[in-house]
Design a protein around this motif. Structure first.
Motif, PDB file in Angstrom:
ATOM      1  N   ASN A   1      14.356  -9.372   5.476  1.00  0.00           N
ATOM      2  CA  ASN A   1      13.569  -8.245   5.988  1.00  0.00           C
ATOM      3  C   ASN A   1      13.615  -7.132   4.947  1.00  0.00           C
ATOM      4  OD1 ASN A   1      13.004  -9.437   8.513  1.00  0.00           O
ATOM      5  ND2 ASN A   1      15.031  -8.883   9.225  1.00  0.00           N
ATOM      6  N   ILE A   2      12.459  -6.771   4.431  1.00  0.00           N
ATOM      7  CA  ILE A   2      12.347  -5.691   3.447  1.00  0.00           C
ATOM      8  C   ILE A   2      11.514  -4.586   4.069  1.00  0.00           C
ATOM      9  CG2 ILE A   2      11.564  -5.036   1.141  1.00  0.00           C
ATOM     10  CD1 ILE A   2      11.725  -8.042   0.411  1.00  0.00           C
ATOM     11  N   ALA A   3      12.041  -3.381   4.074  1.00  0.00           N
ATOM     12  CA  ALA A   3      11.292  -2.226   4.586  1.00  0.00           C
ATOM     13  C   ALA A   3      11.257  -1.158   3.496  1.00  0.00           C
ATOM     14  CB  ALA A   3      11.933  -1.679   5.849  1.00  0.00           C
ATOM     15  N   ILE A   4      10.068  -0.751   3.124  1.00  0.00           N
ATOM     16  CA  ILE A   4       9.882   0.294   2.118  1.00  0.00           C
ATOM     17  C   ILE A   4       9.113   1.425   2.793  1.00  0.00           C
ATOM     18  CG2 ILE A   4       8.905   0.904  -0.123  1.00  0.00           C
ATOM     19  CD1 ILE A   4       9.069  -2.092  -0.849  1.00  0.00           C
ATOM     20  N   GLY A   5       9.719   2.595   2.849  1.00  0.00           N
ATOM     21  CA  GLY A   5       9.097   3.738   3.507  1.00  0.00           C
ATOM     22  C   GLY A   5       8.806   4.856   2.524  1.00  0.00           C
ATOM     23  N   TRP A   6       7.816   5.667   2.837  1.00  0.00           N
ATOM     24  CA  TRP A   6       7.462   6.819   2.007  1.00  0.00           C
ATOM     25  C   TRP A   6       6.789   7.856   2.873  1.00  0.00           C
ATOM     26  CZ3 TRP A   6       4.869   2.302   2.236  1.00  0.00           C
ATOM     27  CH2 TRP A   6       3.521   2.352   2.584  1.00  0.00           C
ATOM     28  N   GLN A   7       6.779   9.066   2.384  1.00  0.00           N
ATOM     29  CA  GLN A   7       6.085  10.161   3.061  1.00  0.00           C
ATOM     30  C   GLN A   7       5.149  10.782   2.038  1.00  0.00           C
ATOM     31  OE1 GLN A   7       8.751  12.848   4.971  1.00  0.00           O
ATOM     32  NE2 GLN A   7       7.158  13.791   6.182  1.00  0.00           N
ATOM     33  N   ARG A   8       3.851  10.714   2.324  1.00  0.00           N
ATOM     34  CA  ARG A   8       2.849  11.156   1.347  1.00  0.00           C
ATOM     35  C   ARG A   8       2.920  12.644   1.083  1.00  0.00           C
ATOM     36  NH1 ARG A   8      -2.189  12.673   1.326  1.00  0.00           N
ATOM     37  NH2 ARG A   8      -2.429  12.515   3.559  1.00  0.00           N
ATOM     38  N   LYS A   9       3.068  13.458   2.137  1.00  0.00           N
ATOM     39  CA  LYS A   9       3.214  14.890   1.925  1.00  0.00           C
ATOM     40  C   LYS A   9       4.137  15.464   2.977  1.00  0.00           C
ATOM     41  CE  LYS A   9      -0.943  16.184   4.470  1.00  0.00           C
ATOM     42  NZ  LYS A   9      -2.199  16.892   4.430  1.00  0.00           N
ATOM     43  N   GLN A  10       4.697  16.592   2.669  1.00  0.00           N
ATOM     44  CA  GLN A  10       5.662  17.244   3.550  1.00  0.00           C
ATOM     45  C   GLN A  10       5.038  17.510   4.920  1.00  0.00           C
ATOM     46  OE1 GLN A  10       8.665  17.540   2.474  1.00  0.00           O
ATOM     47  NE2 GLN A  10       9.574  18.608   4.171  1.00  0.00           N
ATOM     48  N   GLY A  11       5.743  17.142   5.964  1.00  0.00           N
ATOM     49  CA  GLY A  11       5.259  17.395   7.312  1.00  0.00           C
ATOM     50  C   GLY A  11       4.399  16.292   7.897  1.00  0.00           C
ATOM     51  N   SER A  12       4.003  15.315   7.086  1.00  0.00           N
ATOM     52  CA  SER A  12       3.191  14.214   7.620  1.00  0.00           C
ATOM     53  C   SER A  12       4.114  13.103   8.123  1.00  0.00           C
ATOM     54  CB  SER A  12       2.247  13.670   6.551  1.00  0.00           C
ATOM     55  OG  SER A  12       2.983  13.045   5.526  1.00  0.00           O
ATOM     56  N   LEU A  13       3.548  12.194   8.860  1.00  0.00           N
ATOM     57  CA  LEU A  13       4.326  11.070   9.363  1.00  0.00           C
ATOM     58  C   LEU A  13       4.701  10.141   8.219  1.00  0.00           C
ATOM     59  CD1 LEU A  13       2.267  10.207  12.566  1.00  0.00           C
ATOM     60  CD2 LEU A  13       4.462  11.392  12.454  1.00  0.00           C
ATOM     61  N   ALA A  14       5.891   9.561   8.326  1.00  0.00           N
ATOM     62  CA  ALA A  14       6.337   8.611   7.309  1.00  0.00           C
ATOM     63  C   ALA A  14       5.632   7.278   7.520  1.00  0.00           C
ATOM     64  CB  ALA A  14       7.844   8.436   7.377  1.00  0.00           C
ATOM     65  N   SER A  15       5.299   6.623   6.429  1.00  0.00           N
ATOM     66  CA  SER A  15       4.692   5.292   6.474  1.00  0.00           C
ATOM     67  C   SER A  15       5.742   4.280   6.066  1.00  0.00           C
ATOM     68  CB  SER A  15       3.512   5.202   5.517  1.00  0.00           C
ATOM     69  OG  SER A  15       2.509   6.110   5.885  1.00  0.00           O
ATOM     70  N   VAL A  16       5.706   3.117   6.692  1.00  0.00           N
ATOM     71  CA  VAL A  16       6.673   2.061   6.375  1.00  0.00           C
ATOM     72  C   VAL A  16       5.920   0.749   6.200  1.00  0.00           C
ATOM     73  CG1 VAL A  16       8.682   0.760   7.184  1.00  0.00           C
ATOM     74  CG2 VAL A  16       8.506   3.197   7.683  1.00  0.00           C
ATOM     75  N   HIS A  17       6.243   0.072   5.117  1.00  0.00           N
ATOM     76  CA  HIS A  17       5.702  -1.259   4.870  1.00  0.00           C
ATOM     77  C   HIS A  17       6.852  -2.236   5.071  1.00  0.00           C
ATOM     78  CE1 HIS A  17       3.134  -4.347   3.215  1.00  0.00           C
ATOM     79  NE2 HIS A  17       4.102  -4.699   2.410  1.00  0.00           N
ATOM     80  N   ALA A  18       6.749  -3.089   6.082  1.00  0.00           N
ATOM     81  CA  ALA A  18       7.828  -4.035   6.397  1.00  0.00           C
ATOM     82  C   ALA A  18       7.345  -5.456   6.159  1.00  0.00           C
ATOM     83  CB  ALA A  18       8.271  -3.859   7.837  1.00  0.00           C
ATOM     84  N   VAL A  19       8.220  -6.242   5.521  1.00  0.00           N
ATOM     85  CA  VAL A  19       7.913  -7.640   5.229  1.00  0.00           C
ATOM     86  C   VAL A  19       9.072  -8.485   5.731  1.00  0.00           C
ATOM     87  CG1 VAL A  19       7.551  -9.328   3.394  1.00  0.00           C
ATOM     88  CG2 VAL A  19       6.547  -7.071   3.198  1.00  0.00           C
ATOM     89  N   THR A  20       8.744  -9.549   6.435  1.00  0.00           N
ATOM     90  CA  THR A  20       9.751 -10.523   6.859  1.00  0.00           C
ATOM     91  C   THR A  20       9.379 -11.855   6.237  1.00  0.00           C
ATOM     92  OG1 THR A  20      10.139  -9.379   8.938  1.00  0.00           O
ATOM     93  CG2 THR A  20      10.827 -11.682   8.823  1.00  0.00           C
ATOM     94  N   SER A  21      10.346 -12.463   5.600  1.00  0.00           N
ATOM     95  CA  SER A  21      10.091 -13.733   4.941  1.00  0.00           C
ATOM     96  C   SER A  21      11.301 -14.637   5.132  1.00  0.00           C
ATOM     97  CB  SER A  21       9.838 -13.503   3.455  1.00  0.00           C
ATOM     98  OG  SER A  21       9.529 -14.715   2.816  1.00  0.00           O
ATOM     99  N   TYR A  22      11.116 -15.917   4.931  1.00  0.00           N
ATOM    100  CA  TYR A  22      12.203 -16.884   5.046  1.00  0.00           C
ATOM    101  C   TYR A  22      12.311 -17.625   3.718  1.00  0.00           C
ATOM    102  CZ  TYR A  22      11.992 -15.990  10.023  1.00  0.00           C
ATOM    103  OH  TYR A  22      12.021 -15.380  11.246  1.00  0.00           O
ATOM    104  N   ILE A  23      13.536 -17.790   3.283  1.00  0.00           N
ATOM    105  CA  ILE A  23      13.799 -18.534   2.051  1.00  0.00           C
ATOM    106  C   ILE A  23      14.722 -19.686   2.405  1.00  0.00           C
ATOM    107  CG2 ILE A  23      14.852 -18.483  -0.236  1.00  0.00           C
ATOM    108  CD1 ILE A  23      13.978 -15.593  -0.510  1.00  0.00           C
ATOM    109  N   ALA A  24      14.286 -20.905   2.069  1.00  0.00           N
ATOM    110  CA  ALA A  24      15.106 -22.087   2.323  1.00  0.00           C
ATOM    111  C   ALA A  24      16.220 -22.134   1.304  1.00  0.00           C
ATOM    112  CB  ALA A  24      14.249 -23.343   2.262  1.00  0.00           C
ATOM    113  N   ASN A  25      17.428 -22.338   1.778  1.00  0.00           N
ATOM    114  CA  ASN A  25      18.591 -22.405   0.893  1.00  0.00           C
ATOM    115  C   ASN A  25      18.618 -23.782   0.235  1.00  0.00           C
ATOM    116  OD1 ASN A  25      19.294 -19.866   1.845  1.00  0.00           O
ATOM    117  ND2 ASN A  25      20.567 -20.715   3.475  1.00  0.00           N
ATOM    118  N   SER A  26      18.661 -23.781  -1.078  1.00  0.00           N
ATOM    119  CA  SER A  26      18.744 -25.049  -1.789  1.00  0.00           C
ATOM    120  C   SER A  26      20.200 -25.463  -1.871  1.00  0.00           C
ATOM    121  CB  SER A  26      18.155 -24.929  -3.185  1.00  0.00           C
ATOM    122  OG  SER A  26      18.884 -23.981  -3.928  1.00  0.00           O
ATOM    123  N   LYS A  27      20.422 -26.746  -1.825  1.00  0.00           N
ATOM    124  CA  LYS A  27      21.823 -27.248  -1.871  1.00  0.00           C
ATOM    125  C   LYS A  27      22.035 -28.083  -3.063  1.00  0.00           C
ATOM    126  CE  LYS A  27      22.632 -26.835   2.941  1.00  0.00           C
ATOM    127  NZ  LYS A  27      23.244 -27.292   4.098  1.00  0.00           N
TER     128      LYS A  27
END
Length: 157
Positions: A131-157
């Motif tokens: 789970n990767i979440a990257i958040g930012w706020q474009r300008k002071q006083g505005s709502l924060a934006s968040v880009h969230a990504v969920t991914s699965y990686i198979a473990n190699s053995k």
């Protein structure tokens, strides 16, 4: 008979008769004022739309940067599967050497970015949920934006 004088008698000046006022006098001026008002309102609307378009473009640019950064991190993690747990980051504290370069690049592309990376093994499978979440706020006083990504990686053995 009386002799004619060299000076002609001056008759009093008469004014030209004034036409009575018609009920439509000044209508053209009123129409021009109304047209100017409508034009001004239209121009203000166009300026407002331009400002909103600029704001949306700026937000879309940040979202694209966040997407590129998350995809880049998932690529790094996919080629370093034995060390997936080293990529976890809670958003504060010391940064692991594996994540430091990516995090500095992400914060350079997205000023003031807040980042969290959660790596969790999925029970009874040979894969991990990222789970990767990257958040930012474009300008002071505005709502924060968040880009969230969920991914699965198979473990190699």
């Amino acid at each position: 008979m009386r002799p004619r004088s060299t000076m002609a008698a001056v008759a009093p000046m008469r004014r030209a008769p004034v036409a009575p006022r018609r009920p439509q006098d000044g209508v053209a001026l009123l129409e021009a004022l109304i047209a100017t008002l409508i034009l001004a309102i239209g121009l203000l609307g166009a300026i407002g739309m331009q400002a909103r378009a600029y704001s949306a473009l700026s937000d879309a640019s940040m979202r694209a940067e966040a997407t590129i950064a998350s995809e880049r991190l998932l690529g790094l993690m996919a080629i370093d599967q034995p060390n997936l747990s080293l990529y976890a980051y809670a958003g504060s504290g010391t940064v692991n050497a594996k994540l430091a370069g990516w995090l500095s690049d992400t914060r350079a592309a997205i000023p003031g970015a807040s980042v969290t990376v959660v790596v969790a093994p999925v029970a009874s499978t040979s894969r991990s949920q990222i789970n990767i979440a990257i958040g930012w706020q474009r300008k002071q006083g505005s709502l924060a934006s968040v880009h969230a990504v969920t991914s699965y990686i198979a473990n190699s053995k």
